[in-house]
Scaffold this motif. Sequence first.
Motif, PDB file in Angstrom:
ATOM      1  N   ALA A 159     -43.489 -66.232  -6.218  1.00  0.00           N
ATOM      2  CA  ALA A 159     -43.629 -65.261  -4.722  1.00  0.00           C
ATOM      3  C   ALA A 159     -44.207 -64.007  -5.477  1.00  0.00           C
ATOM      4  CB  ALA A 159     -42.323 -65.190  -4.427  1.00  0.00           C
ATOM      5  N   ASN A 160     -43.676 -63.579  -6.621  1.00  0.00           N
ATOM      6  CA  ASN A 160     -44.062 -62.244  -7.224  1.00  0.00           C
ATOM      7  C   ASN A 160     -45.579 -62.383  -7.494  1.00  0.00           C
ATOM      8  OD1 ASN A 160     -42.182 -60.220  -7.375  1.00  0.00           O
ATOM      9  ND2 ASN A 160     -41.302 -61.105  -9.103  1.00  0.00           N
ATOM     10  N   LEU A 161     -46.250 -63.386  -7.891  1.00  0.00           N
ATOM     11  CA  LEU A 161     -47.484 -63.591  -8.324  1.00  0.00           C
ATOM     12  C   LEU A 161     -48.466 -63.513  -7.229  1.00  0.00           C
ATOM     13  CD1 LEU A 161     -49.871 -64.248 -10.343  1.00  0.00           C
ATOM     14  CD2 LEU A 161     -49.503 -66.754  -9.864  1.00  0.00           C
ATOM     15  N   ILE A 162     -47.932 -64.093  -5.863  1.00  0.00           N
ATOM     16  CA  ILE A 162     -48.487 -64.290  -4.593  1.00  0.00           C
ATOM     17  C   ILE A 162     -48.687 -62.843  -3.957  1.00  0.00           C
ATOM     18  CG2 ILE A 162     -48.650 -64.854  -2.268  1.00  0.00           C
ATOM     19  CD1 ILE A 162     -47.520 -67.716  -3.477  1.00  0.00           C
ATOM     20  N   GLY A 163     -47.541 -62.081  -4.163  1.00  0.00           N
ATOM     21  CA  GLY A 163     -47.557 -60.815  -3.540  1.00  0.00           C
ATOM     22  C   GLY A 163     -48.376 -59.672  -4.437  1.00  0.00           C
ATOM     23  N   ILE A 164     -48.486 -59.946  -5.764  1.00  0.00           N
ATOM     24  CA  ILE A 164     -49.398 -59.047  -6.353  1.00  0.00           C
ATOM     25  C   ILE A 164     -50.864 -59.394  -6.549  1.00  0.00           C
ATOM     26  CG2 ILE A 164     -49.934 -58.347  -8.985  1.00  0.00           C
ATOM     27  CD1 ILE A 164     -46.756 -58.498  -9.333  1.00  0.00           C
ATOM     28  N   VAL A 165     -51.141 -60.632  -6.403  1.00  0.00           N
ATOM     29  CA  VAL A 165     -52.504 -60.934  -5.800  1.00  0.00           C
ATOM     30  C   VAL A 165     -52.955 -60.179  -4.659  1.00  0.00           C
ATOM     31  CG1 VAL A 165     -54.184 -62.896  -5.550  1.00  0.00           C
ATOM     32  CG2 VAL A 165     -52.547 -63.000  -7.516  1.00  0.00           C
TER      33      VAL A 165
END
Length: 481
Positions: A159-165
């Motif tokens: 979820a953090n990865l999706i948010g940062i992308v």
Amino acid sequence: MRQIIGKLAVLEKSSRKLEPPKAQRDLLLNEALHYADEFLDHMEDRPVYTTEVEARNFNLFIQETPTPAMDIIKFIKQEVDHPGLNPASGRHIAYIPGGGLFAGAVGDYLAAVFNKYAGLYFASPGAVRLENSLIRWMCEMIGYPDSALGNLTSGGSVANLIGIVTARDAMKITSEKVKKSVVYVSPQIHHSVQKAVRIAGLGECTIRMIELDKHFRINPVHLANAIAADKAAGFVPFLVVASVGTTDTGAIDPIPDIADICSKEHLWLHIDAAYGGFFILSEEGKKIIDGMHLADSIVLDPHKGLFLPYGSGAVLVKNGKHLFDSHYYTADYMQDSKRMNDEISPADLSPELTKHFRGLRLLMPLLHFGLKPFRDALDEKIWLARYFYEKLKLVDGFELGPPPQLSVVIYRYLPRNADPDAFNLKLIARIQNNGEVFLSSTRIHGTVYLRLAVLNFRTHKHHIDLCIEELIAHAKCLDAV
Ligand SMILES: *Cc1c(COP(=O)(O)O)cnc(C)c1O
């Protein structure tokens, strides 16, 4: 042709074994249910942690012929379930505890039996509508507008990865800008954020650590100063990652102040609320958590704060179009899957196409229990941390960190004549190996602290009393040496 038909008849006879009749299904299911009951009913009798005493012979007996159900369960019990940590136990009061609601497991069972294709509206309008409604429920919980979209992920890290992308693309950080771009975080940020920054192709950007106040929260004045200094020096500040509940100390960054700075300076605000976000459902949590709706994107972890089995995270993006723009794609062989007026599909909001139908494991407990016990369990966790803090304060030899903001307490024992760091590491190892309760340790500004983290729905007052008994007994014993 005759040869083919003959061959098919033989193969069909064998491959049909993969679709067992009811009697055989029952046999397997009953063995599994029996073991699940044994596990649940004896949770309190077994150690929360087992070190492996001998190197076991991990003999995975995959062969051409079937293995009896009893032997399969026996193997799972001895070789898989038994060794290591039992995160389902209420005596797991370390790291960030999980849970594993039984109703969630039943949801998973049905999801796996139906095998609905939950990635695309075209394939399963019901499954997609359900997941989108659950996302909408979370958006309403934090006060996001209708423009928000989100995705049920495997956990907080993805979820953090999706948010940062999404932040990277929305802020137009193209490759030539990466070296000049800056991300602002707390030194207490969860490491999945740095990992996500690197995986998102932003490894060459600057990750600026902002000084904390004495409660381990980002100091907004330092943040504003750092952004101004970076802009003056020709850098491109684009993202602030704040936490609602840091892993180490449960600290909540001052979101309204940070959001104010982000809005003035045109920075994306991403909130990692994987540990703390769902506390907003509780009476105490509501008083403590402020301004989550001001963030551009948020991460929640239902496998922490909603006690679901592992494999449940969520990301919400306030302007959902940004989430879509970063994650949609299509292919010729998918041409049948898009219709007008479709509900948006999870596959267009995440790196995943085919995925576990996670909605059902979330729906089942929310409907089966209703919200009230969730709210109360979360309040109970906050009060248990306060209870522990007040009680340990009265015990000689223990030094406590700041009062808990949510349900994490840091503390340490100050021995009479030993190095405190070495002593506390020894103390935690002794308690862990004893298997009664599982607590963990950390290092803050180089100093070893012990942590109590209450989040399992099975943790109640008598477990906290047990923690204190264990701490006192083992500390006194070690200190007497
Ligand atoms: C647990 C946690 C994560 C990582 O989430 P996973 O579900 O373990 O991938 C991220 N941030 C915080 C604050 C966490 O507590």
